[in-house]
Scaffold this motif. Structure first.
Motif, PDB file in Angstrom:
ATOM      1  N   ILE A  38       0.844  -1.195   0.000  1.00  0.00           N
ATOM      2  CA  ILE A  38       0.000   0.000   0.000  1.00  0.00           C
ATOM      3  C   ILE A  38       0.879   1.244   0.000  1.00  0.00           C
ATOM      4  N   LEU A  39       0.666   2.110  -0.962  1.00  0.00           N
ATOM      5  CA  LEU A  39       1.281   3.432  -0.965  1.00  0.00           C
ATOM      6  C   LEU A  39       0.238   4.360  -0.350  1.00  0.00           C
ATOM      7  N   ILE A  40       0.375   4.613   0.928  1.00  0.00           N
ATOM      8  CA  ILE A  40      -0.645   5.309   1.695  1.00  0.00           C
ATOM      9  C   ILE A  40      -0.779   6.756   1.228  1.00  0.00           C
ATOM     10  N   GLY A  41       0.311   7.361   0.895  1.00  0.00           N
ATOM     11  CA  GLY A  41       0.275   8.743   0.454  1.00  0.00           C
ATOM     12  C   GLY A  41       1.325   9.555   1.164  1.00  0.00           C
ATOM     13  N   ASN A  42       1.160  10.851   1.080  1.00  0.00           N
ATOM     14  CA  ASN A  42       2.132  11.723   1.714  1.00  0.00           C
ATOM     15  C   ASN A  42       1.411  12.816   2.479  1.00  0.00           C
ATOM     16  N   TYR A  43       2.119  13.397   3.420  1.00  0.00           N
ATOM     17  CA  TYR A  43       1.578  14.526   4.169  1.00  0.00           C
ATOM     18  C   TYR A  43       2.721  15.457   4.544  1.00  0.00           C
ATOM     19  N   ASN A  48       5.460  22.138   1.121  1.00  0.00           N
ATOM     20  CA  ASN A  48       6.596  23.029   0.938  1.00  0.00           C
ATOM     21  C   ASN A  48       7.246  23.195   2.300  1.00  0.00           C
ATOM     22  N   PRO A  49       8.470  22.885   2.527  1.00  0.00           N
ATOM     23  CA  PRO A  49       9.459  22.447   1.544  1.00  0.00           C
ATOM     24  C   PRO A  49       9.633  20.933   1.476  1.00  0.00           C
ATOM     25  N   GLU A  50       9.022  20.192   2.437  1.00  0.00           N
ATOM     26  CA  GLU A  50       9.218  18.736   2.427  1.00  0.00           C
ATOM     27  C   GLU A  50       7.923  18.024   2.776  1.00  0.00           C
ATOM     28  N   THR A  51       7.907  16.715   2.488  1.00  0.00           N
ATOM     29  CA  THR A  51       6.730  15.893   2.753  1.00  0.00           C
ATOM     30  C   THR A  51       7.176  14.501   3.193  1.00  0.00           C
ATOM     31  N   ILE A  52       6.313  13.825   3.922  1.00  0.00           N
ATOM     32  CA  ILE A  52       6.569  12.459   4.390  1.00  0.00           C
ATOM     33  C   ILE A  52       5.721  11.505   3.545  1.00  0.00           C
ATOM     34  N   ILE A  53       6.347  10.469   3.000  1.00  0.00           N
ATOM     35  CA  ILE A  53       5.668   9.465   2.181  1.00  0.00           C
ATOM     36  C   ILE A  53       5.518   8.197   3.018  1.00  0.00           C
ATOM     37  N   TRP A  92      10.762  13.317   1.634  1.00  0.00           N
ATOM     38  CA  TRP A  92      11.259  13.920   0.392  1.00  0.00           C
ATOM     39  C   TRP A  92      11.349  15.415   0.617  1.00  0.00           C
ATOM     40  N   ASP A  93      12.514  15.960   0.332  1.00  0.00           N
ATOM     41  CA  ASP A  93      12.776  17.381   0.572  1.00  0.00           C
ATOM     42  C   ASP A  93      12.437  18.285  -0.615  1.00  0.00           C
ATOM     43  N   GLY A  94      11.744  17.752  -1.619  1.00  0.00           N
ATOM     44  CA  GLY A  94      11.346  18.559  -2.767  1.00  0.00           C
ATOM     45  C   GLY A  94      12.477  18.874  -3.727  1.00  0.00           C
ATOM     46  N   LYS A  95      13.576  18.104  -3.615  1.00  0.00           N
ATOM     47  CA  LYS A  95      14.735  18.325  -4.474  1.00  0.00           C
ATOM     48  C   LYS A  95      14.933  17.142  -5.412  1.00  0.00           C
ATOM     49  N   ASN A  96      15.705  17.376  -6.477  1.00  0.00           N
ATOM     50  CA  ASN A  96      16.034  16.293  -7.405  1.00  0.00           C
ATOM     51  C   ASN A  96      17.312  15.587  -6.947  1.00  0.00           C
ATOM     52  N   LYS A 116       6.331  -4.724  -9.926  1.00  0.00           N
ATOM     53  CA  LYS A 116       5.021  -4.079  -9.871  1.00  0.00           C
ATOM     54  C   LYS A 116       5.224  -2.653  -9.389  1.00  0.00           C
ATOM     55  N   ILE A 117       4.272  -1.770  -9.745  1.00  0.00           N
ATOM     56  CA  ILE A 117       4.398  -0.355  -9.397  1.00  0.00           C
ATOM     57  C   ILE A 117       3.084   0.170  -8.849  1.00  0.00           C
ATOM     58  N   ILE A 118       3.178   0.940  -7.769  1.00  0.00           N
ATOM     59  CA  ILE A 118       2.050   1.690  -7.226  1.00  0.00           C
ATOM     60  C   ILE A 118       2.430   3.170  -7.322  1.00  0.00           C
ATOM     61  N   ARG A 119       1.479   4.019  -7.730  1.00  0.00           N
ATOM     62  CA  ARG A 119       1.768   5.448  -7.903  1.00  0.00           C
ATOM     63  C   ARG A 119       0.766   6.304  -7.141  1.00  0.00           C
ATOM     64  N   ASN A 120       1.252   7.468  -6.689  1.00  0.00           N
ATOM     65  CA  ASN A 120       0.415   8.499  -6.077  1.00  0.00           C
ATOM     66  C   ASN A 120       0.866   9.855  -6.576  1.00  0.00           C
ATOM     67  N   LYS A 121      -0.045  10.810  -6.558  1.00  0.00           N
ATOM     68  CA  LYS A 121       0.281  12.177  -6.949  1.00  0.00           C
ATOM     69  C   LYS A 121       0.621  13.004  -5.722  1.00  0.00           C
ATOM     70  N   VAL A 122       1.545  13.943  -5.923  1.00  0.00           N
ATOM     71  CA  VAL A 122       1.926  14.873  -4.875  1.00  0.00           C
ATOM     72  C   VAL A 122       2.093  16.249  -5.510  1.00  0.00           C
ATOM     73  N   VAL A 123       1.729  17.291  -4.767  1.00  0.00           N
ATOM     74  CA  VAL A 123       1.816  18.648  -5.285  1.00  0.00           C
ATOM     75  C   VAL A 123       2.779  19.447  -4.427  1.00  0.00           C
ATOM     76  N   LYS A 124       3.745  20.094  -5.094  1.00  0.00           N
ATOM     77  CA  LYS A 124       4.668  20.998  -4.414  1.00  0.00           C
ATOM     78  C   LYS A 124       4.247  22.420  -4.721  1.00  0.00           C
ATOM     79  N   LEU A 125       4.104  23.222  -3.668  1.00  0.00           N
ATOM     80  CA  LEU A 125       3.754  24.635  -3.820  1.00  0.00           C
ATOM     81  C   LEU A 125       4.854  25.491  -3.212  1.00  0.00           C
ATOM     82  N   LYS A 126       5.159  26.593  -3.844  1.00  0.00           N
ATOM     83  CA  LYS A 126       6.145  27.535  -3.277  1.00  0.00           C
ATOM     84  C   LYS A 126       5.462  28.774  -2.777  1.00  0.00           C
TER      85      LYS A 126
END
Length: 126
Positions: A38-43, A48-53, A92-96, A116-126
């Motif tokens: 399960i890819l639960i998501g992120n919060y 901005n500037p980082e998120t927990i997956i 994830w610190d929002g960096k490449n 196999k792959i599970i995907r979720n969307k995440v939005v970075k705002l500045k």
């Protein structure tokens, strides 16, 4: 939903999105775990500037957690390697991969295991 205490935390098995209340009865011992990845998501999301997956592994396994842009290009490998069964959290610190801060936008979190792959969307705002 069955709940239980583990590592001094109240936990429950929830496989679908929604609103839930968790009640714990100390006289009932339940230790059921999800049997799927399960890819639960992120919060937070947006972040901005980082998120927990957060994600769950039903067994010890080799995984690859990566971030892709909307063009489908891999821009960051968060983790690649063996992890133990259970709930996991990675930041994830929002960096490449070159440690450059990425612009605002939509990104895809990609959890790969056993081809196999599970995907979720995440939005970075500045």
């Amino acid at each position: 939903s069955d709940s239980y205490i583990e590592d001094n935390k109240l936990k429950s098995k929830i496989n679908n999105f929604g609103t839930y209340a968790i009640f714990y009865n100390e006289n009932m011992n339940s230790s059921s775990y999800p049997n799927e990845y399960i890819l639960i998501g992120n919060y937070p999301n947006p972040f901005n500037p980082e998120t927990i997956i957060d994600f769950y592994l039903p067994e010890d396994n080799y995984i690859n957690l990566s971030i892709f842009n909307i063009k489908g290009q891999k821009i960051r490998t968060i983790y690649q390697g063996q992890l133990n069964q259970g709930y996991q959290s990675l930041k994830w610190d929002g960096k490449n991969d070159q440690n450059v801060s990425l612009p605002s936008g939509l990104y895809i979190v990609n959890l790969k295991y056993d081809n196999k792959i599970i995907r979720n969307k995440v939005v970075k705002l500045k």
